[in-house]
Design a protein around this motif. Structure first.
Motif, PDB file in Angstrom:
ATOM      1  N   ASN A 177      17.397  43.488  61.492  1.00  0.00           N
ATOM      2  CA  ASN A 177      17.324  42.778  60.212  1.00  0.00           C
ATOM      3  C   ASN A 177      16.624  43.675  59.194  1.00  0.00           C
ATOM      4  O   ASN A 177      15.547  43.353  58.686  1.00  0.00           O
ATOM      5  CB  ASN A 177      16.551  41.459  60.370  1.00  0.00           C
ATOM      6  CG  ASN A 177      17.329  40.432  61.159  1.00  0.00           C
ATOM      7  OD1 ASN A 177      18.526  40.271  60.957  1.00  0.00           O
ATOM      8  ND2 ASN A 177      16.650  39.748  62.064  1.00  0.00           N
ATOM      9  N   ASP A 178      17.236  44.821  58.914  1.00  0.00           N
ATOM     10  CA  ASP A 178      16.588  45.795  58.030  1.00  0.00           C
ATOM     11  C   ASP A 178      17.277  45.910  56.668  1.00  0.00           C
ATOM     12  O   ASP A 178      16.942  46.789  55.870  1.00  0.00           O
ATOM     13  CB  ASP A 178      16.550  47.169  58.700  1.00  0.00           C
ATOM     14  CG  ASP A 178      17.937  47.652  59.116  1.00  0.00           C
ATOM     15  OD1 ASP A 178      18.935  47.002  58.740  1.00  0.00           O
ATOM     16  OD2 ASP A 178      18.017  48.680  59.817  1.00  0.00           O
ATOM     17  N   GLN A 237      24.323  44.976  57.795  1.00  0.00           N
ATOM     18  CA  GLN A 237      25.078  43.921  57.129  1.00  0.00           C
ATOM     19  C   GLN A 237      26.542  43.937  57.543  1.00  0.00           C
ATOM     20  O   GLN A 237      27.133  42.882  57.821  1.00  0.00           O
ATOM     21  CB  GLN A 237      24.955  44.073  55.614  1.00  0.00           C
ATOM     22  CG  GLN A 237      23.594  43.674  55.063  1.00  0.00           C
ATOM     23  CD  GLN A 237      23.602  43.588  53.557  1.00  0.00           C
ATOM     24  OE1 GLN A 237      24.232  44.394  52.877  1.00  0.00           O
ATOM     25  NE2 GLN A 237      22.907  42.612  53.013  1.00  0.00           N
ATOM     26  N   GLN A 238      27.133  45.122  57.615  1.00  0.00           N
ATOM     27  CA  GLN A 238      28.539  45.206  58.007  1.00  0.00           C
ATOM     28  C   GLN A 238      28.741  44.790  59.467  1.00  0.00           C
ATOM     29  O   GLN A 238      29.734  44.140  59.803  1.00  0.00           O
ATOM     30  CB  GLN A 238      29.062  46.635  57.801  1.00  0.00           C
ATOM     31  CG  GLN A 238      29.187  47.047  56.346  1.00  0.00           C
ATOM     32  CD  GLN A 238      30.352  46.369  55.641  1.00  0.00           C
ATOM     33  OE1 GLN A 238      31.189  45.728  56.260  1.00  0.00           O
ATOM     34  NE2 GLN A 238      30.406  46.518  54.320  1.00  0.00           N
ATOM     35  N   LEU A 239      27.818  45.147  60.335  1.00  0.00           N
ATOM     36  CA  LEU A 239      27.941  44.760  61.740  1.00  0.00           C
ATOM     37  C   LEU A 239      27.815  43.237  61.903  1.00  0.00           C
ATOM     38  O   LEU A 239      28.571  42.620  62.663  1.00  0.00           O
ATOM     39  CB  LEU A 239      26.887  45.476  62.585  1.00  0.00           C
ATOM     40  CG  LEU A 239      27.071  46.990  62.751  1.00  0.00           C
ATOM     41  CD1 LEU A 239      25.964  47.563  63.630  1.00  0.00           C
ATOM     42  CD2 LEU A 239      28.442  47.333  63.324  1.00  0.00           C
ATOM     43  N   ARG A 264      35.014  33.453  62.201  1.00  0.00           N
ATOM     44  CA  ARG A 264      34.817  33.310  60.747  1.00  0.00           C
ATOM     45  C   ARG A 264      34.443  31.874  60.380  1.00  0.00           C
ATOM     46  O   ARG A 264      35.013  31.252  59.493  1.00  0.00           O
ATOM     47  CB  ARG A 264      36.088  33.748  60.018  1.00  0.00           C
ATOM     48  CG  ARG A 264      35.878  34.227  58.598  1.00  0.00           C
ATOM     49  CD  ARG A 264      37.154  34.789  57.992  1.00  0.00           C
ATOM     50  NE  ARG A 264      36.995  35.006  56.565  1.00  0.00           N
ATOM     51  CZ  ARG A 264      37.972  34.866  55.687  1.00  0.00           C
ATOM     52  NH1 ARG A 264      39.165  34.484  56.077  1.00  0.00           N
ATOM     53  NH2 ARG A 264      37.760  35.097  54.413  1.00  0.00           N
ATOM     54  N   LYS A 265      33.469  31.336  61.101  1.00  0.00           N
ATOM     55  CA  LYS A 265      33.051  29.944  60.910  1.00  0.00           C
ATOM     56  C   LYS A 265      32.093  29.836  59.717  1.00  0.00           C
ATOM     57  O   LYS A 265      31.113  30.565  59.628  1.00  0.00           O
ATOM     58  CB  LYS A 265      32.388  29.416  62.173  1.00  0.00           C
ATOM     59  CG  LYS A 265      33.305  29.408  63.398  1.00  0.00           C
ATOM     60  CD  LYS A 265      32.549  28.943  64.634  1.00  0.00           C
ATOM     61  CE  LYS A 265      33.468  28.872  65.854  1.00  0.00           C
ATOM     62  NZ  LYS A 265      33.931  30.192  66.298  1.00  0.00           N
ATOM     63  N   ASP A 266      32.374  28.884  58.837  1.00  0.00           N
ATOM     64  CA  ASP A 266      31.579  28.742  57.622  1.00  0.00           C
ATOM     65  C   ASP A 266      30.094  28.552  57.907  1.00  0.00           C
ATOM     66  O   ASP A 266      29.241  29.153  57.247  1.00  0.00           O
ATOM     67  CB  ASP A 266      32.083  27.548  56.800  1.00  0.00           C
ATOM     68  CG  ASP A 266      33.405  27.855  56.105  1.00  0.00           C
ATOM     69  OD1 ASP A 266      33.839  29.018  56.133  1.00  0.00           O
ATOM     70  OD2 ASP A 266      33.991  26.920  55.537  1.00  0.00           O
ATOM     71  N   GLU A 267      29.781  27.696  58.889  1.00  0.00           N
ATOM     72  CA  GLU A 267      28.371  27.367  59.121  1.00  0.00           C
ATOM     73  C   GLU A 267      27.601  28.527  59.760  1.00  0.00           C
ATOM     74  O   GLU A 267      26.368  28.522  59.778  1.00  0.00           O
ATOM     75  CB  GLU A 267      28.256  26.119  60.013  1.00  0.00           C
ATOM     76  CG  GLU A 267      28.520  26.327  61.499  1.00  0.00           C
ATOM     77  CD  GLU A 267      29.996  26.408  61.853  1.00  0.00           C
ATOM     78  OE1 GLU A 267      30.309  26.573  63.040  1.00  0.00           O
ATOM     79  OE2 GLU A 267      30.833  26.304  60.935  1.00  0.00           O
ATOM     80  N   ALA A 268      28.309  29.545  60.269  1.00  0.00           N
ATOM     81  CA  ALA A 268      27.641  30.689  60.894  1.00  0.00           C
ATOM     82  C   ALA A 268      27.625  31.914  59.988  1.00  0.00           C
ATOM     83  O   ALA A 268      27.198  32.989  60.410  1.00  0.00           O
ATOM     84  CB  ALA A 268      28.331  31.033  62.217  1.00  0.00           C
ATOM     85  N   TYR A 269      28.071  31.767  58.740  1.00  0.00           N
ATOM     86  CA  TYR A 269      28.118  32.903  57.815  1.00  0.00           C
ATOM     87  C   TYR A 269      26.733  33.540  57.724  1.00  0.00           C
ATOM     88  O   TYR A 269      25.738  32.861  57.471  1.00  0.00           O
ATOM     89  CB  TYR A 269      28.587  32.416  56.442  1.00  0.00           C
ATOM     90  CG  TYR A 269      28.809  33.508  55.433  1.00  0.00           C
ATOM     91  CD1 TYR A 269      29.752  34.504  55.646  1.00  0.00           C
ATOM     92  CD2 TYR A 269      28.075  33.539  54.248  1.00  0.00           C
ATOM     93  CE1 TYR A 269      29.970  35.495  54.711  1.00  0.00           C
ATOM     94  CE2 TYR A 269      28.291  34.526  53.294  1.00  0.00           C
ATOM     95  CZ  TYR A 269      29.241  35.506  53.540  1.00  0.00           C
ATOM     96  OH  TYR A 269      29.452  36.488  52.596  1.00  0.00           O
ATOM     97  N   PRO A 270      26.623  34.858  57.971  1.00  0.00           N
ATOM     98  CA  PRO A 270      25.294  35.477  58.101  1.00  0.00           C
ATOM     99  C   PRO A 270      24.543  35.677  56.802  1.00  0.00           C
ATOM    100  O   PRO A 270      23.364  36.044  56.824  1.00  0.00           O
ATOM    101  CB  PRO A 270      25.614  36.834  58.757  1.00  0.00           C
ATOM    102  CG  PRO A 270      27.017  37.136  58.356  1.00  0.00           C
ATOM    103  CD  PRO A 270      27.713  35.805  58.271  1.00  0.00           C
ATOM    104  N   PHE A 271      25.193  35.436  55.650  1.00  0.00           N
ATOM    105  CA  PHE A 271      24.528  35.651  54.371  1.00  0.00           C
ATOM    106  C   PHE A 271      24.378  34.296  53.679  1.00  0.00           C
ATOM    107  O   PHE A 271      25.249  33.858  52.944  1.00  0.00           O
ATOM    108  CB  PHE A 271      25.326  36.640  53.517  1.00  0.00           C
ATOM    109  CG  PHE A 271      25.621  37.914  54.267  1.00  0.00           C
ATOM    110  CD1 PHE A 271      24.623  38.849  54.506  1.00  0.00           C
ATOM    111  CD2 PHE A 271      26.881  38.145  54.776  1.00  0.00           C
ATOM    112  CE1 PHE A 271      24.888  40.010  55.220  1.00  0.00           C
ATOM    113  CE2 PHE A 271      27.164  39.301  55.489  1.00  0.00           C
ATOM    114  CZ  PHE A 271      26.165  40.229  55.720  1.00  0.00           C
TER     115      PHE A 271
END
Length: 375
Positions: A84-85, A91-93, A103-110
């Motif tokens: 988490n740097d 971010q790409q990974l 590609r689940k909406d609730e798991a979107y990393p941002f």
């Protein structure tokens, strides 16, 4: 800046998911191509430089954009931990791991992305195998528009187990009777298309079980929310004189759901070819129009990932073909006979709901299927 960090920084911004799409709404292949073909790992000190160099070399030979992104996604999933740097690489990974897992909406990393917060819906039990109830199980009376309507038209009510797929709600019998003249055409159209889609799905499943094109599946493993399909070497198999068509090896699959996922894997386009006559016979007569639509899948329950020659091919990076039917009543329905490859429990959806939760539609790829087109 390390060359690998620069490579990931030059890729489309993952914190805005649509940045990875071109002006037509499909994955921006040209952008990825430019970044990877200009990459040189010689000055990099990144511990993953050998893997990235291998992706770039493979891409320069094949030009297979979907395979390149699948490999990035699989690499991200295989890493014990992504730092988490806030680096472009991290971010790409995270982004590609998210896509690979459905590609689940609730798991979107941002989480600061407002577009996803605005689209958030309550998931039904079982996750993304079904559409959220708020999209398919209306509580507003179709006659008087009062809320908390508990009755439903039994003629066109469609569901699997306790999950509602299609429904017209009413307050009471009086409201249903008053609304029948308006609802009649819709109800009959829904019944017809539901029976036709059920028959088409059943016939294609039977066809695949009895006359499956042997893809040399060596194993089926579910891992990290993905159905992994492991293949033998098809080049060696092709020279051994073995039958090209065979019965589906159902004993290899852990469950019937896994078997269907493998049988329908990458078959959405082939289905329209194989079942062309059935589509003309069963669907066209009951529709005003029938359109083939290329879509980008999202909110996949259990996406498929094929592994050939040690290389991952995840279905989430490929376009998916569905049918958009406009019934004689004017109602639009989405038909996804091959939805089992992302582990959907139903083949039929209300059209306004399905793009909201399941697909990002590529309108420019839409082609109307007329009798002339299907000849």
């Amino acid at each position: 800046m390390d060359p690998i960090e620069k490579l990931f920084k030059d890729l489309p911004n993952p914190a805005a998911d649509r940045a990875a799409l071109d002006q037509h709404g499909t994955w921006d292949q040209a952008h990825f191509g430019r970044v990877f073909t200009s990459f040189s790992p010689s000055r990099s000190h990144d511990p993953d430089r050998e893997s990235v160099a291998q992706w770039a070399e493979s891409f320069s030979k094949t030009g297979d954009y979907a395979m390149l992104r699948s490999e990035i996604g699989q690499f991200a999933l295989d890493k014990p931990q992504i730092p988490n740097d806030n680096s472009a690489k991290s971010q790409q990974l995270k982004y590609h791991a998210w896509i690979s897992q459905g590609r689940k909406d609730e798991a979107y990393p941002f989480k600061n992305e407002e577009r996803f917060e605005a689209q958030r819906v309550d998931l039904p039990e079982g996750g993304h195998e079904f559409l959220p109830a708020e999209l398919t199980d209306p509580k507003i009376c179709a006659n008087c528009a009062k809320p908390d309507a508990e009755m439903a038209c039994g003629g066109c009510l469609s569901g699997i187990d306790s999950h509602v797929i299609i429904k017209t709600a009413y307050c009471n019998k009086a409201c249903q009777t008053q609304h029948w003249k308006e609802h009649k055409a819709q109800c009959h159209g829904r019944r017809k298309v539901s029976r036709a889609v059920s028959l088409l799905h059943g016939l294609f499943v039977m066809f695949q079980k009895k006359a499956w094109v042997d893809k040399q599946v060596a194993g089926i493993v579910e891992k990290q929310g993905i159905t992994n399909i492991i293949h033998d070497q098809p080049d060696d198999w092709a020279l051994q004189g073995k039958p090209f068509v065979c019965r589906f090896p159902s004993g290899m699959a852990p469950s019937e759901e896994h078997a269907l996922a493998v049988m329908f894997d990458s078959e959405c386009q082939q289905l329209l070819t194989t079942c062309l006559g059935l589509v003309k016979l069963l669907l066209l007569p009951i529709c005003r129009t029938l359109e083939e639509v290329q879509v980008m899948p999202r909110n996949a329950h259990r996406p498929n990932c094929e592994t050939r020659h040690g290389v991952a091919h995840n279905i989430m990076y490929n376009e998916h073909t569905v049918l958009c039917a406009t019934l004689k009543s004017g109602e639009q329905m989405a038909i996804d006979i091959a939805g089992a490859q992302v582990r959907l429990a139903s083949c039929l959806f209300p059209h306004p709901a399905s793009p909201h939760s399941l697909y990002a539609t590529l309108e420019e790829c839409k082609r109307r299927l007329s009798l002339t087109h299907l000849s």
